[in-house]
Enzyme design. Structure first.
Site, PDB file in Angstrom:
ATOM      1  N   GLU A 185      34.758  35.302  43.239  1.00  0.00           N
ATOM      2  CA  GLU A 185      34.222  36.659  43.070  1.00  0.00           C
ATOM      3  C   GLU A 185      35.086  37.722  43.747  1.00  0.00           C
ATOM      4  OE1 GLU A 185      31.930  38.053  41.301  1.00  0.00           O
ATOM      5  OE2 GLU A 185      31.222  36.217  40.367  1.00  0.00           O
ATOM      6  N   GLU A 210      38.403  42.615  45.691  1.00  0.00           N
ATOM      7  CA  GLU A 210      37.422  43.134  46.643  1.00  0.00           C
ATOM      8  C   GLU A 210      37.108  42.028  47.651  1.00  0.00           C
ATOM      9  OE1 GLU A 210      34.200  45.680  44.619  1.00  0.00           O
ATOM     10  OE2 GLU A 210      34.922  44.363  43.016  1.00  0.00           O
ATOM     11  N   GLU A 263      32.103  44.252  31.333  1.00  0.00           N
ATOM     12  CA  GLU A 263      32.931  43.467  32.248  1.00  0.00           C
ATOM     13  C   GLU A 263      33.459  42.247  31.516  1.00  0.00           C
ATOM     14  OE1 GLU A 263      30.956  42.355  35.882  1.00  0.00           O
ATOM     15  OE2 GLU A 263      29.858  44.256  36.008  1.00  0.00           O
ATOM     16  N   LYS A 300      33.267  41.466  48.740  1.00  0.00           N
ATOM     17  CA  LYS A 300      32.282  41.246  47.693  1.00  0.00           C
ATOM     18  C   LYS A 300      31.504  39.960  47.966  1.00  0.00           C
ATOM     19  CE  LYS A 300      32.122  41.668  42.629  1.00  0.00           C
ATOM     20  NZ  LYS A 300      31.666  40.391  42.080  1.00  0.00           N
TER      21      LYS A 300
END
Length: 647
Positions: free
Chosen positions: A336, A325, A274, A328
């Site tokens: 995030e 997202e 990532e 999340k």
């Protein structure tokens, strides 16, 4: 309820989601290519086939999934995209406890997709950053045994050469006491465990995976040199012997390489699992910085550029992430939910040149959206109303309001616009369902595309935001959805455990939960049927019932996902006497998810009961989710499919 049991129950709700949605109701790292992470924590996830097309249209030939999602894996079949499939941390303990469980997991989530659907699975990622300091050793004892069991299961399945195991680790597993990469070594508290894992990976020809986030270096340290987070080379270099480092990614990666060399693994293959940059949720999280970082990163990937310590063997690098997202977790920050190169609907956030020849991003195609209607604060509503903050907090509990936070893209909104943003985000998250906007009665007005010019202007200002991109929620046409009926007790809430506590305290009867295999409680309590009904209605008047029943772990998240594909209604055997409390409880814990709520009035002291099968048929329900075998058989006999939920 212990942690493991909560995890198992949550996973059962995940399985329910997958059944309905999916069922139609070598030791060297591969050569450099475009790879990315595909996360699924969204209230309105894109259909998997659209995401796979998005990957291919933009030249991504490798993808990492954080879980073995059936829809995503089916869409990846015969796509030519290499897959790393993840195992969530919550599954580490059960997989560590039994080789048989690991074999079952591999059979269901790896072997079947390779052999039956043609998914090109190359790696199984066992856990995700399990040794992160913030987890406080939660997965310390289960990660390595789970890794060993998954490896054994792959070998037994005949996939030991084709599919490699790995563990994505956070960069906090290593450190340097000299502030230079050459001082790198593994954290002393987990040093021996990390070496054992690396040796095991090496012995099985598998790579180590590390997640590196230059953004977090800048986020955590206000004095961090900004340009050192990027690849411009304009910052003062960090000199480590003969090597000069001009960016933190190189320095961080080479710190790991030094740690590997010091511990006897100089040639250990490493994947960067990532790395990326968010576009919102912090003062440094914006589109300009994200474009600057990700363009520099992609240029390095396409040029095959390694780090100073591994200049000739660049690692696979998985960009984080493909899509935003909005569901999340926001630990460690609001950013995030905003790592995507694309918005959550697959539209382009900012331009990127993907191949060094002015090849621009391609947006998703074929996305359908909810209608053009909004829920905003009414002009006559007062911003000084003392109830307004609670209403905003409620909306932001169930919808994504991270863009309103300090340093975020919408942090400059006034109070009225702030409230409108929150109310509208809640309304859209709840699929514009009837009653979602009415939850804020007295504060809101509901507008559609044909509303007045003034209202439309106000709504569009909020919808378009400061970025100018439309807030379009992907949706499935109502006519395409199936009707699903959902039970309450032991499916949405833990009724039996609360009742059992009451019975133990009030009547000194000690029963284990496993004894409650029927709802005919007189058989369990050794009393008459009438006496049992009286005790249950006595329970309804107590705090054991009114405040002691809690949502089943994972249920709300699973139902939010199902609501994209199903029109959900509650069908419960509960009595009319507790109708109002039940409706309030459902609205509190499952807001906006259910179109209708129906009561069977079974085991009631007064009033006539109604068969669940009759209620389901009147709704046109195709599926019932229930924990009671009696109701399951009753509905199955009239042609309604049943998912028997084993709480």
């Amino acid at each position: 309820m212990n942690y493991l049991l909560m995890m198992m129950i949550s996973m059962r709700w995940l399985l329910v989601t997958y059944v309905i949605i999916a069922g139609g109701l070598g030791g060297e790292v591969e050569g450099a290519g475009l790879a990315c992470n595909w996360g699924l924590r969204a209230t309105h996830p894109l259909p998997p086939n659209i995401v796979v097309k998005l990957l291919k249209d933009n030249g991504f030939d490798k993808v990492k999934l954080f879980e073995a999602d059936p829809g995503a894996l089916k869409a990846l079949g015969n796509s030519g995209i290499q897959v790393m499939v993840g195992i969530p941390n919550e599954l580490l303990a059960p997989l560590a406890s039994s080789v048989r469980r690991a074999e079952d997991w591999v059979s269901q989530n790896v072997s079947s997709y390779i052999s039956k659907i043609g998914v090109d699975i190359r790696y199984v990622a066992v856990g995700n950053e399990p040794f992160l300091k913030t987890y406080k050793d939660t997965y310390l004892k289960s990660t390595f045994p789970a890794l060993q069991n998954i490896q054994a299961a792959l070998i037994k399945a005949g996939l030991g050469r084709q599919v490699k195991v790995t563990i994505p680790l956070n960069a906090d597993i290593y450190q340097t006491e000299t502030d230079l990469p050459s001082g790198g070594n593994f954290r002393s508290d987990i040093h021996d465990l990390i070496i054992s894992i690396i040796k095991f990976l090496s012995d099985n020809g598998a790579p180590l995976t590390v997640n590196i986030y230059p953004f977090l270096s800048l986020y955590a340290d206000p004095h961090f040199p900004v340009e050192y987070a990027f690849f411009s080379g304009t910052t003062s270099p960090v000199v480590d012997g003969p090597i000069s480092y001009t960016n933190v990614l190189d320095a961080n990666f080479d710190t790991l390489v030094w740690a590997l060399e010091k511990n006897g693994f100089p040639s250990m293959p490493v994947i960067v699992g990532e790395v990326g940059w968010p576009t919102d949720g912090d003062i440094n999280a914006n589109k300009d910085n994200a474009r600057k970082f990700n363009q520099g990163l992609i240029n390095r990937i396409m040029q095959g550029q390694g780090t100073p310590k591994r200049s000739t063997s660049p690692p696979d690098i998985y960009v984080f992430a493909l899509i935003d997202e909005d569901a999340k977790s926001i630990q460690p920050g609001n950013f995030e939910r905003h790592w995507g190169v694309f918005n959550y609907d697959g539209t382009i956030k900012y331009p990127l040149d993907l191949a060094g020849n002015n090849r621009s991003l391609t947006p998703s195609k074929g996305v359908r959206y909810l209608g053009k209607q909004w829920c905003i604060m009414a002009p006559e509503a007062s911003v000084s109303d003392p109830n307004l903050p609670n209403m905003i907090d409620y909306a932001c509990t169930y919808a994504d309001c991270t863009s309103l936070g300090y340093g975020s893209s919408c942090s400059g909104l006034d109070v009225r616009s702030n409230a409108s943003y929150a109310f509208n985000m809640y309304y859209q998250t709840m699929n514009q369902q009837k009653g979602a906007c009415d939850h804020f009665s007295g504060f809101v007005s509901h507008h559609n595309y044909d509303c007045s010019a003034a209202a439309a202007a106000a709504a569009n200002k909020l919808i378009n935001g400061y970025s100018g991109s439309p807030l379009g929620f992907p949706a499935q046409s109502i006519s395409d959805k199936i009707v699903a009926a959902v039970d309450v007790d032991e499916v949405l809430g833990n009724f039996i455990s609360a009742l059992n506590r009451f019975i133990a305290d009030r009547y000194s009867l000690n029963h284990s939960l496993s004894e409650y295999h029927v709802y005919e409680f007189f058989k369990i309590w050794n009393c008459s049927r009438d006496e049992a009904d009286i005790r249950v209605h006595e329970f309804f008047k107590t705090s054991y019932f009114k405040t002691g029943i809690h949502p089943i772990p994972g249920a709300r998240q699973a139902l939010q996902k199902l609501s994209r594909f199903c029109n959900l209604s509650v069908v419960t055997s509960r009595q009319n006497a507790i109708r109002d409390h039940t409706i309030d409880w459902i609205e509190k814990h499952y807001p906006g998810l259910f179109q209708e709520i129906h009561f069977g009035n079974h085991f009631a002291l007064e009033g006539q009961p109604r068969l669940k099968s009759d209620i389901c048929r009147s709704l046109g329900a195709k599926v019932l989710i229930d924990d009671n075998p009696r109701y399951a058989i009753e509905c199955a006999e009239v042609g309604i499919r049943v998912l028997l939920f084993d709480f």
